[in-house]
Design a protein around this motif. Structure first.
Motif, PDB file in Angstrom:
ATOM      1  N   ASP A 229       0.829  -1.212   0.000  1.00 18.55           N
ATOM      2  CA  ASP A 229       0.000   0.000   0.000  1.00 18.55           C
ATOM      3  C   ASP A 229       0.860   1.256   0.000  1.00 18.55           C
ATOM      4  O   ASP A 229       0.577   2.217  -0.719  1.00 18.55           O
ATOM      5  CB  ASP A 229      -0.937   0.004   1.214  1.00 18.55           C
ATOM      6  CG  ASP A 229      -2.056  -1.018   1.100  1.00 18.55           C
ATOM      7  OD1 ASP A 229      -2.281  -1.504  -0.037  1.00 18.55           O
ATOM      8  OD2 ASP A 229      -2.684  -1.322   2.134  1.00 18.55           O
ATOM      9  N   LEU A 230       1.916   1.256   0.791  1.00 10.96           N
ATOM     10  CA  LEU A 230       2.818   2.414   0.831  1.00 10.96           C
ATOM     11  C   LEU A 230       3.523   2.608  -0.512  1.00 10.96           C
ATOM     12  O   LEU A 230       3.712   3.731  -0.965  1.00 10.96           O
ATOM     13  CB  LEU A 230       3.835   2.258   1.956  1.00 10.96           C
ATOM     14  CG  LEU A 230       3.291   2.436   3.376  1.00 10.96           C
ATOM     15  CD1 LEU A 230       4.401   2.174   4.394  1.00 10.96           C
ATOM     16  CD2 LEU A 230       2.714   3.825   3.564  1.00 10.96           C
ATOM     17  N   THR A 231       3.906   1.524  -1.145  1.00  8.82           N
ATOM     18  CA  THR A 231       4.538   1.615  -2.461  1.00  8.82           C
ATOM     19  C   THR A 231       3.568   2.199  -3.478  1.00  8.82           C
ATOM     20  O   THR A 231       3.928   3.077  -4.277  1.00  8.82           O
ATOM     21  CB  THR A 231       5.016   0.227  -2.924  1.00  8.82           C
ATOM     22  OG1 THR A 231       5.927  -0.295  -1.964  1.00  8.82           O
ATOM     23  CG2 THR A 231       5.699   0.313  -4.267  1.00  8.82           C
ATOM     24  N   ALA A 232       2.326   1.737  -3.454  1.00  7.76           N
ATOM     25  CA  ALA A 232       1.316   2.257  -4.382  1.00  7.76           C
ATOM     26  C   ALA A 232       1.050   3.734  -4.125  1.00  7.76           C
ATOM     27  O   ALA A 232       0.923   4.538  -5.065  1.00  7.76           O
ATOM     28  CB  ALA A 232       0.026   1.451  -4.260  1.00  7.76           C
ATOM     29  N   ILE A 233       0.980   4.122  -2.871  1.00  4.76           N
ATOM     30  CA  ILE A 233       0.765   5.540  -2.520  1.00  4.76           C
ATOM     31  C   ILE A 233       1.949   6.374  -3.002  1.00  4.76           C
ATOM     32  O   ILE A 233       1.788   7.453  -3.555  1.00  4.76           O
ATOM     33  CB  ILE A 233       0.542   5.685  -1.001  1.00  4.76           C
ATOM     34  CG1 ILE A 233      -0.810   5.100  -0.614  1.00  4.76           C
ATOM     35  CG2 ILE A 233       0.618   7.146  -0.587  1.00  4.76           C
ATOM     36  CD1 ILE A 233      -1.025   5.000   0.891  1.00  4.76           C
ATOM     37  N   GLY A 234       3.157   5.845  -2.810  1.00  2.00           N
ATOM     38  CA  GLY A 234       4.361   6.565  -3.256  1.00  2.00           C
ATOM     39  C   GLY A 234       4.389   6.738  -4.762  1.00  2.00           C
ATOM     40  O   GLY A 234       4.754   7.799  -5.276  1.00  2.00           O
ATOM     41  N   ILE A 235       3.992   5.693  -5.477  1.00  2.00           N
ATOM     42  CA  ILE A 235       3.976   5.766  -6.941  1.00  2.00           C
ATOM     43  C   ILE A 235       2.935   6.780  -7.402  1.00  2.00           C
ATOM     44  O   ILE A 235       3.197   7.591  -8.290  1.00  2.00           O
ATOM     45  CB  ILE A 235       3.726   4.374  -7.558  1.00  2.00           C
ATOM     46  CG1 ILE A 235       4.954   3.488  -7.332  1.00  2.00           C
ATOM     47  CG2 ILE A 235       3.395   4.479  -9.036  1.00  2.00           C
ATOM     48  CD1 ILE A 235       4.752   2.035  -7.720  1.00  2.00           C
ATOM     49  N   ARG A 236       1.745   6.763  -6.773  1.00  2.00           N
ATOM     50  CA  ARG A 236       0.704   7.739  -7.132  1.00  2.00           C
ATOM     51  C   ARG A 236       1.144   9.166  -6.812  1.00  2.00           C
ATOM     52  O   ARG A 236       0.911  10.081  -7.580  1.00  2.00           O
ATOM     53  CB  ARG A 236      -0.599   7.412  -6.414  1.00  2.00           C
ATOM     54  CG  ARG A 236      -1.373   6.328  -7.100  1.00  2.00           C
ATOM     55  CD  ARG A 236      -2.743   6.166  -6.478  1.00  2.00           C
ATOM     56  NE  ARG A 236      -2.848   4.754  -6.156  1.00  2.00           N
ATOM     57  CZ  ARG A 236      -3.322   4.233  -5.063  1.00  2.00           C
ATOM     58  NH1 ARG A 236      -3.808   5.010  -4.128  1.00  2.00           N
ATOM     59  NH2 ARG A 236      -3.339   2.948  -4.885  1.00  2.00           N
TER      60      ARG A 236
ATOM     61  N   ALA B  39       4.248  10.283  -6.631  1.00  2.00           N
ATOM     62  CA  ALA B  39       5.292  10.659  -7.598  1.00  2.00           C
ATOM     63  C   ALA B  39       4.674  10.999  -8.950  1.00  2.00           C
ATOM     64  O   ALA B  39       5.082  11.964  -9.607  1.00  2.00           O
ATOM     65  CB  ALA B  39       6.307   9.526  -7.741  1.00  2.00           C
ATOM     66  N   GLY B  40       3.670  10.202  -9.362  1.00  2.00           N
ATOM     67  CA  GLY B  40       2.983  10.486 -10.624  1.00  2.00           C
ATOM     68  C   GLY B  40       2.253  11.809 -10.582  1.00  2.00           C
ATOM     69  O   GLY B  40       2.287  12.589 -11.534  1.00  2.00           O
ATOM     70  N   GLY B  41       1.598  12.091  -9.459  1.00  2.00           N
ATOM     71  CA  GLY B  41       0.910  13.376  -9.311  1.00  2.00           C
ATOM     72  C   GLY B  41       1.879  14.542  -9.335  1.00  2.00           C
ATOM     73  O   GLY B  41       1.623  15.573  -9.952  1.00  2.00           O
ATOM     74  N   PHE B  42       3.015  14.364  -8.663  1.00  2.00           N
ATOM     75  CA  PHE B  42       4.022  15.425  -8.655  1.00  2.00           C
ATOM     76  C   PHE B  42       4.591  15.642 -10.054  1.00  2.00           C
ATOM     77  O   PHE B  42       4.813  16.778 -10.475  1.00  2.00           O
ATOM     78  CB  PHE B  42       5.135  15.067  -7.670  1.00  2.00           C
ATOM     79  CG  PHE B  42       6.167  16.135  -7.516  1.00  2.00           C
ATOM     80  CD1 PHE B  42       5.858  17.334  -6.878  1.00  2.00           C
ATOM     81  CD2 PHE B  42       7.444  15.955  -8.013  1.00  2.00           C
ATOM     82  CE1 PHE B  42       6.810  18.330  -6.744  1.00  2.00           C
ATOM     83  CE2 PHE B  42       8.393  16.947  -7.886  1.00  2.00           C
ATOM     84  CZ  PHE B  42       8.084  18.138  -7.245  1.00  2.00           C
ATOM     85  N   LEU B  43       4.812  14.560 -10.780  1.00  2.00           N
ATOM     86  CA  LEU B  43       5.315  14.657 -12.149  1.00  2.00           C
ATOM     87  C   LEU B  43       4.311  15.394 -13.045  1.00  2.00           C
ATOM     88  O   LEU B  43       4.694  16.240 -13.848  1.00  2.00           O
ATOM     89  CB  LEU B  43       5.623  13.271 -12.702  1.00  2.00           C
ATOM     90  CG  LEU B  43       6.362  13.212 -14.033  1.00  2.00           C
ATOM     91  CD1 LEU B  43       7.706  13.908 -13.913  1.00  2.00           C
ATOM     92  CD2 LEU B  43       6.566  11.770 -14.460  1.00  2.00           C
ATOM     93  N   LEU B  44       3.032  15.085 -12.892  1.00  2.00           N
ATOM     94  CA  LEU B  44       1.996  15.805 -13.651  1.00  2.00           C
ATOM     95  C   LEU B  44       1.991  17.286 -13.298  1.00  2.00           C
ATOM     96  O   LEU B  44       1.840  18.147 -14.166  1.00  2.00           O
ATOM     97  CB  LEU B  44       0.619  15.191 -13.393  1.00  2.00           C
ATOM     98  CG  LEU B  44       0.321  13.892 -14.120  1.00  2.00           C
ATOM     99  CD1 LEU B  44      -1.023  13.330 -13.661  1.00  2.00           C
ATOM    100  CD2 LEU B  44       0.319  14.112 -15.617  1.00  2.00           C
ATOM    101  N   PHE B  45       2.156  17.590 -11.997  1.00  2.00           N
ATOM    102  CA  PHE B  45       2.226  18.988 -11.563  1.00  2.00           C
ATOM    103  C   PHE B  45       3.408  19.700 -12.214  1.00  2.00           C
ATOM    104  O   PHE B  45       3.274  20.821 -12.711  1.00  2.00           O
ATOM    105  CB  PHE B  45       2.327  19.063 -10.040  1.00  2.00           C
ATOM    106  CG  PHE B  45       2.603  20.438  -9.526  1.00  2.00           C
ATOM    107  CD1 PHE B  45       1.588  21.394  -9.493  1.00  2.00           C
ATOM    108  CD2 PHE B  45       3.873  20.799  -9.106  1.00  2.00           C
ATOM    109  CE1 PHE B  45       1.844  22.678  -9.035  1.00  2.00           C
ATOM    110  CE2 PHE B  45       4.144  22.074  -8.650  1.00  2.00           C
ATOM    111  CZ  PHE B  45       3.122  23.020  -8.611  1.00  2.00           C
ATOM    112  N   LEU B  46       4.566  19.057 -12.225  1.00  2.00           N
ATOM    113  CA  LEU B  46       5.753  19.661 -12.848  1.00  2.00           C
ATOM    114  C   LEU B  46       5.547  19.884 -14.346  1.00  2.00           C
ATOM    115  O   LEU B  46       5.947  20.923 -14.885  1.00  2.00           O
ATOM    116  CB  LEU B  46       6.984  18.790 -12.607  1.00  2.00           C
ATOM    117  CG  LEU B  46       7.586  18.840 -11.211  1.00  2.00           C
ATOM    118  CD1 LEU B  46       8.778  17.896 -11.117  1.00  2.00           C
ATOM    119  CD2 LEU B  46       8.002  20.255 -10.850  1.00  2.00           C
ATOM    120  N   MET B  47       4.939  18.930 -15.021  1.00  2.00           N
ATOM    121  CA  MET B  47       4.686  19.074 -16.457  1.00  2.00           C
ATOM    122  C   MET B  47       3.710  20.226 -16.715  1.00  2.00           C
ATOM    123  O   MET B  47       3.910  21.019 -17.638  1.00  2.00           O
ATOM    124  CB  MET B  47       4.165  17.760 -17.039  1.00  2.00           C
ATOM    125  CG  MET B  47       5.236  16.681 -17.115  1.00  2.00           C
ATOM    126  SD  MET B  47       4.674  15.037 -17.625  1.00  2.00           S
ATOM    127  CE  MET B  47       3.511  15.342 -18.877  1.00  2.00           C
TER     128      MET B  47
END
Length: 160
Positions: free
Chosen positions: A6-13, A15-23
């Motif tokens: 669960d923590l890995t999935a939360i971390g991946i989500r 990171a993905g959200g942060f990457l979308l924010f940066l883009m």
């Protein structure tokens, strides 16, 4: 193991959200840069047109020598420290102005051109938008103006 997954999935989500924010931030920044560059270019062109009109009127009323005198006066004691001027003969020779060298094709150039201008103080090279006005007696009148954004954006210059 479920908690670790669960923590890995939360971390991946996250990171993905942060990457979308940066883009999205980069895309917004590029849009703002493009809009500001366009506004600066248009503003520089309007200043060029206004100044060109005054110098062309002087040329038509007083002739070539009045224009040469005016450009020399503006080069010697500029009202605008960012403005540069050049009167160029058809053979590419600079008759008057602040430029020491210009491309030899300037007299045959279309109305609006782009040049690279080197700052003699710090050696930086800036983009210059220029306007070339052919005159009936074989001299092209040119004016260039540098913009205060030259360190963070292209410099929009006018060659008149």
């Amino acid at each position: 193991m479920q908690i670790a997954d669960d923590l890995t999935a939360i971390g991946i989500r996250a990171a993905g959200g942060f990457l979308l924010f940066l883009m999205a931030f980069a895309l917004l920044g590029a849009g703002v840069y493009f809009a500001v560059s366009t506004l600066l270019t248009n503003a520089a062109r309007e200043v060029i047109r206004a100044d060109a009109g005054g110098l062309m009127q002087m040329y038509h009323e007083g002739g070539r020598m009045d224009l040469v005198t005016e450009v020399r006066d503006r080069a010697d004691e500029p009202d605008d420290p960012d403005a540069e001027y050049a009167l160029v003969a058809r053979d590419g020779r600079i008759v008057a102005g602040t430029f020491s060298v210009l491309p030899r094709w300037i007299p045959k150039a279309p109305r609006w051109i782009e040049l690279r201008v080197r700052d003699l103080d710090d050696g930086s090279v800036s983009r210059a938008i220029a306007n070339v006005q052919p005159l009936r007696d074989g001299v092209s009148v040119n004016r260039a103006e540098r913009d205060g954004f030259q360190k963070c954006a292209p410099t929009y210059s006018r060659i008149w």
